[in-house]
Write a protein that holds these residues in place. Structure first.
Motif, PDB file in Angstrom:
ATOM      1  N   LEU A  91      -9.121  -5.528  10.384  1.00 24.83           N
ATOM      2  CA  LEU A  91      -8.941  -3.967  10.998  1.00 24.83           C
ATOM      3  C   LEU A  91     -10.079  -3.441  11.351  1.00 24.83           C
ATOM      4  N   HIS A  92     -11.138  -3.267  10.428  1.00 26.52           N
ATOM      5  CA  HIS A  92     -12.266  -2.575  10.924  1.00 26.52           C
ATOM      6  C   HIS A  92     -12.863  -3.236  11.968  1.00 26.52           C
ATOM      7  N   ALA A  93     -12.768  -4.501  12.133  1.00 29.62           N
ATOM      8  CA  ALA A  93     -13.527  -5.257  13.246  1.00 29.62           C
ATOM      9  C   ALA A  93     -13.005  -5.170  14.657  1.00 29.62           C
ATOM     10  N   ILE A  94     -11.845  -4.518  14.804  1.00 34.13           N
ATOM     11  CA  ILE A  94     -11.230  -4.219  16.163  1.00 34.13           C
ATOM     12  C   ILE A  94     -11.814  -3.284  16.693  1.00 34.13           C
ATOM     13  N   ALA A  95     -12.183  -3.378  18.126  1.00 33.66           N
ATOM     14  CA  ALA A  95     -13.044  -2.958  18.908  1.00 33.66           C
ATOM     15  C   ALA A  95     -12.670  -1.607  19.520  1.00 33.66           C
ATOM     16  N   PHE A  96     -11.076  -1.519  19.371  1.00 29.81           N
ATOM     17  CA  PHE A  96     -10.447  -0.165  19.899  1.00 29.81           C
ATOM     18  C   PHE A  96      -9.695   0.670  19.031  1.00 29.81           C
ATOM     19  N   LYS A 169      -1.305   3.170  12.885  1.00 30.75           N
ATOM     20  CA  LYS A 169      -0.480   3.360  11.820  1.00 30.75           C
ATOM     21  C   LYS A 169      -0.699   2.242  10.954  1.00 30.75           C
ATOM     22  N   ILE A 170      -1.151   1.166  11.042  1.00 26.35           N
ATOM     23  CA  ILE A 170      -1.423  -0.026  10.181  1.00 26.35           C
ATOM     24  C   ILE A 170      -2.707   0.210   9.602  1.00 26.35           C
ATOM     25  N   LYS A 171      -3.770   0.886  10.225  1.00 21.84           N
ATOM     26  CA  LYS A 171      -4.994   1.196   9.740  1.00 21.84           C
ATOM     27  C   LYS A 171      -4.860   2.280   8.765  1.00 21.84           C
ATOM     28  N   LYS A 172      -4.054   3.200   8.989  1.00 20.84           N
ATOM     29  CA  LYS A 172      -3.722   4.444   8.060  1.00 20.84           C
ATOM     30  C   LYS A 172      -3.084   3.639   6.804  1.00 20.84           C
ATOM     31  N   ALA A 173      -2.086   2.719   6.886  1.00 16.85           N
ATOM     32  CA  ALA A 173      -1.388   2.388   5.618  1.00 16.85           C
ATOM     33  C   ALA A 173      -2.582   1.555   4.795  1.00 16.85           C
ATOM     34  N   PHE A 174      -3.515   0.795   5.316  1.00 15.80           N
ATOM     35  CA  PHE A 174      -4.356  -0.074   4.705  1.00 15.80           C
ATOM     36  C   PHE A 174      -5.662   0.853   4.007  1.00 15.80           C
ATOM     37  N   LEU A 175      -5.687   2.172   4.233  1.00 14.12           N
ATOM     38  CA  LEU A 175      -6.391   2.897   3.502  1.00 14.12           C
ATOM     39  C   LEU A 175      -5.920   3.494   2.063  1.00 14.12           C
TER      40      LEU A 175
END
Length: 227
Positions: A91-96, A169-175
């Motif tokens: 997820l951290h590697a996604i460019a946008f 949303k999924i980036k927030k969930a993985f925090l």
């Protein structure tokens, strides 16, 4: 809307009983991971492809790409100690920052392109799209005491991937901190209090785990070649 796909392939595949990890085993003359990457590219040629592998496998993967003349553009990301950590790295590697992301097991090469496209369309509408298939066999729940109870199978579904989400949303969930009950990405998303949306998967989209799965994979490929 921009789209990405994270293909997670961090396992060593000990149950496969082979010297190389299951994601690199050729089926129909092509390594499993290459087939999976190609399927997502066929679904949408604009998808940003992120491949999560053990860091120690990077050189081997690059040698395979050279051997098989595999030139499909994708980004390599180092995996973590667990699947949760590997997905988070991806997820951290996604460019946008805004868009959609499909998270998929790299060793599920037989997902249909129609399922991938539907997962993106549904996630754009509702926030998530989880591929599932109905059970064919009867279902019983075994208690801690060793007893068993009948359960109505029409109330249950087998969960597959892709599991597709609105990226923010999924980036927030993985925090959140990793928990034992996080068995897939849907459970991480659900932990935030959000309801997941189910979509119909395809039964042949199996996770290649055991030697007999390779036999089934070759059978599926042979069926395709005779169409």
């Amino acid at each position: 809307m921009q789209k990405a796909a994270i293909l997670v392939a961090g396992g060593k595949g000990t149950r496969m009983g082979t010297q190389i990890s299951k994601q690199y085993i050729p089926i129909g003359g092509t390594p499993v991971l290459m087939r999976t990457l190609e399927t997502f590219h066929q679904a949408d040629s604009e998808i940003q492809l992120v491949l999560v592998l053990p860091k120690d496998d990077f050189e081997y993967w690059e040698s395979l790409c050279s051997k098989y003349d595999f030139t499909l553009q994708h980004q390599l990301v180092a995996g973590g100690e667990t699947r949760f950590q590997s997905v988070r790295n991806g997820l951290h590697a996604i460019a946008f920052e805004e868009g959609l992301v499909a998270i998929h097991d790299g060793v599920r090469p037989f997902v249909k392109t129609e399922v991938i496209r539907e997962s993106f369309a549904q996630a754009e509408l509702t926030g998530s799209a989880i591929a599932v298939v109905p059970l064919k066999d009867s279902l019983r729940e075994v208690t801690e005491e060793g007893n068993s109870n009948f359960r109505e199978r029409h109330r249950y579904r087998l969960v597959q991937t892709p599991q597709t989400f609105q990226l923010e949303k999924i980036k927030k969930a993985f925090l959140t901190a990793e928990r034992p009950e996080f068995t897939d990405d849907a459970t991480v998303y659900e932990y935030q209090g959000w309801q997941v949306t189910l979509i119909e998967g395809n039964p042949e989209n199996i996770k290649l785990t055991a030697p007999e799965d390779l036999d089934f994979a070759e059978y599926l490929l042979s069926k395709r070649s005779h169409r």
